[in-house]
Design a protein around this motif. Structure first.
Motif, short mmCIF file in Angstrom:
data_model
loop_
_atom_site.label_atom_id
_atom_site.label_comp_id
_atom_site.label_asym_id
_atom_site.label_seq_id
_atom_site.Cartn_x
_atom_site.Cartn_y
_atom_site.Cartn_z
N LEU A 112 -5.81 1.46 49.97
CA LEU A 112 -5.72 0.07 49.50
C LEU A 112 -4.82 -0.03 48.27
CD1 LEU A 112 -6.78 -2.79 49.90
CD2 LEU A 112 -8.70 -2.21 48.39
N ARG A 113 -4.86 0.99 47.44
CA ARG A 113 -4.08 0.96 46.20
C ARG A 113 -2.58 1.00 46.46
NH1 ARG A 113 -4.54 5.44 41.43
NH2 ARG A 113 -3.82 4.15 39.70
N GLU A 114 -2.20 1.48 47.65
CA GLU A 114 -0.77 1.49 47.98
C GLU A 114 -0.21 0.08 48.07
OE1 GLU A 114 -0.25 3.83 51.52
OE2 GLU A 114 -1.35 5.52 50.64
N THR A 115 -1.05 -0.86 48.41
CA THR A 115 -0.56 -2.22 48.62
C THR A 115 -1.14 -3.24 47.65
OG1 THR A 115 -2.30 -2.50 50.28
CG2 THR A 115 -0.12 -1.87 51.09
N LEU B 99 8.95 -0.48 32.72
CA LEU B 99 9.60 0.62 32.02
C LEU B 99 9.26 1.97 32.65
CD1 LEU B 99 8.74 -0.67 28.44
CD2 LEU B 99 10.93 -0.93 29.65
N SER B 100 10.22 2.86 32.62
CA SER B 100 9.98 4.20 33.17
C SER B 100 9.33 5.09 32.13
CB SER B 100 11.31 4.84 33.60
OG SER B 100 11.89 4.07 34.62
N PRO B 101 8.46 6.00 32.61
CA PRO B 101 7.88 6.98 31.68
C PRO B 101 8.93 7.99 31.22
CG PRO B 101 7.09 7.35 33.94
CD PRO B 101 7.98 6.15 33.99
N TRP B 102 8.69 8.65 30.09
CA TRP B 102 9.47 9.82 29.73
C TRP B 102 9.28 10.85 30.85
CZ3 TRP B 102 12.73 8.78 26.05
CH2 TRP B 102 12.39 7.98 24.97
N PRO B 103 10.25 11.74 31.05
CA PRO B 103 10.18 12.67 32.20
C PRO B 103 8.91 13.53 32.23
CG PRO B 103 12.36 12.75 31.18
CD PRO B 103 11.52 11.86 30.30
N ASP B 104 8.31 13.80 31.08
CA ASP B 104 7.14 14.70 31.06
C ASP B 104 5.80 13.96 31.20
OD1 ASP B 104 7.98 13.95 28.12
OD2 ASP B 104 5.82 14.30 28.08
N SER B 105 5.82 12.63 31.12
CA SER B 105 4.56 11.90 30.95
C SER B 105 3.60 12.05 32.13
CB SER B 105 4.84 10.41 30.71
OG SER B 105 5.52 10.23 29.48
N ARG B 106 4.13 11.87 33.32
CA ARG B 106 3.26 11.90 34.50
C ARG B 106 2.56 13.24 34.66
NH1 ARG B 106 4.88 9.87 40.56
NH2 ARG B 106 2.89 10.37 41.52
N ASP B 107 3.36 14.29 34.61
CA ASP B 107 2.80 15.63 34.76
C ASP B 107 1.85 15.97 33.62
OD1 ASP B 107 2.63 18.30 35.80
OD2 ASP B 107 3.93 18.91 34.13
N GLY B 137 3.38 6.08 38.08
CA GLY B 137 2.41 7.02 38.63
C GLY B 137 1.62 7.72 37.53
N LEU B 138 1.22 6.97 36.53
CA LEU B 138 0.56 7.56 35.36
C LEU B 138 -0.95 7.55 35.57
CD1 LEU B 138 2.69 5.70 32.68
CD2 LEU B 138 3.02 8.03 33.52
N PRO B 139 -1.55 8.73 35.65
CA PRO B 139 -2.96 8.82 36.04
C PRO B 139 -3.93 8.70 34.86
CG PRO B 139 -2.06 11.01 35.90
CD PRO B 139 -0.96 10.06 35.48
N PHE B 140 -4.08 7.52 34.30
CA PHE B 140 -5.08 7.32 33.25
C PHE B 140 -6.45 7.10 33.89
CE2 PHE B 140 -1.18 5.77 31.06
CZ PHE B 140 -1.23 6.59 29.95
N ASP B 141 -7.50 7.51 33.18
CA ASP B 141 -8.85 7.20 33.65
C ASP B 141 -9.19 5.74 33.42
OD1 ASP B 141 -9.98 9.67 34.64
OD2 ASP B 141 -9.80 10.42 32.59
#
Lengths: 231, 231
Positions: A112-115, B99-107, B137-141
């Motif tokens: 669901l989050r994809e859309t 805005l785009s994340p800095w290259p290291d942010s996601r990982d 694609g930033l995985p915050f809780d």
């Protein structure tokens, strides 16, 4: 639909089995035997009336953990189960932070989050919901809770807060729940509603209520919801 | 440390390049030539004083999108750039949502989240932060914003709110930022602080400030922070 918000206890996670299991564990420690599923149900049955007293202003707002503790103390006293220590009781209250999702929840939310933007809209606290999302690997975009305005569903202000924070007008916001009171309150302030009649939510021998005609959407589970909402 | 909260603009995402790029795009549409990086900087330089006027109560709270629009109008007028339409300006305000994340942010955030609760603690609105997290694609809780209490950092109430909602005492909560004012305000109410001196945050030829001795932790980027905090 721009965003989908979810009731959590019962709709995304299975509170009944999880709470009964932790009751049994605490009971074994305390050397007590009881009908653990029945106790879980008795605890939960105090939930709606207690929250309504907060919403009506009859009693002041307290966190769900605090309310859970008060309800638990009452239930244990009522059942003559005085063997539970303060630590046992605190452990039982925190059981609500460790509930497992229904088997379809994680996959359904991912799809669901994809859309769509997805968020919780629960009476659990922000911290509790973060714990549940981490335990269950539940990929919500945001954690929204009635705690943010110190109220509880079905206070209409909770549903309006979700639209406000997500910046989505009510008719573009879908409330998803297995409880019709929750959906009715959301519909009353203009949100769309999706009913997922979780067959095990009401306990053995108590089937879910049939869908009323005012519900916008019925889904068998969260992947089914994702399919129905796919562009 | 139980939880780590992040400043977002500059610390997790690169606002300067992103805003300059969208300025250039809007300028091309409007048939205007200008120093786009300079304009992005001029826009951003109005940010801190404007927010401080809200925090002090001098002007009423408005969403960051509304404040961004007011600042943008002022900057364009000041630079004699009257060719931008209302649509162009709305598009530029929404650039802060993309805005785009800095290259290291996601990982880095993915790794850190394995061991710690992570959340934003930004002046961007909840909706804006959800958009940034989805884009990058930033995985915050959890998504926490000063919007939740209708204020802005460096209001001490914003940092205290984070501890309150995460149910983490201030000394177990780490504020991470590339701006020392942000960290100073967090430290003043008892949070721990991590400084990530982003070398490109201050623009070409303006290196980040050296770390002061009151900062608890210095990291070169978010993966480095995750390593330093690993149990």
């Amino acid at each position: 639909m721009d965003a989908v918000v979810f009731d959590v206890f019962g709709t995304v996670v299975d509170w009944r089995t999880g709470v009964a299991r932790e009751f049994e564990r605490a009971g074994t420690r305390a050397g007590v035997q009881a009908d653990w599923l029945g106790l879980a149900t008795a605890w939960r049955s105090r939930y709606a009336p207690t929250l309504l007293r907060v919403v009506s202003g009859e009693v002041p707002w307290r966190s769900l953990d605090e309310l859970h503790r008060m309800m638990l103390d009452d239930v244990l006293t009522e059942h003559g189960l005085t063997g539970f220590t303060d630590t046992d009781r605190a452990e039982l209250v925190s059981a609500w932070h460790r509930l497992s999702p229904w088997p379809d929840s994680r996959d359904g939310l991912s799809r669901l989050r994809e859309t769509h933007i997805t968020a919780t809209l629960s009476n659990g606290s922000i911290a509790l919901l973060i714990h549940l999302a981490r335990v269950g690997g539940l990929p919500f975009d945001a954690i929204l809770s009635a705690e943010l305005i110190h109220s509880y569903k079905p206070d209409p202000k909770v549903y309006l807060m979700a639209g406000d924070l997500l910046e989505v007008p009510a008719p573009r916001l879908l409330m998803t729940a297995c409880h019709l009171e929750d959906l009715r309150a959301a519909a009353d302030v203009g949100l769309r509603t999706a009913y997922i009649p979780r067959p095990l939510e009401w306990g053995p021998g108590h089937p879910a209520a049939p869908a009323p005609d005012w519900v916008d959407l019925i889904a068998t589970d969260i992947p089914d919801l994702a399919r129905r909402l796919a562009p």
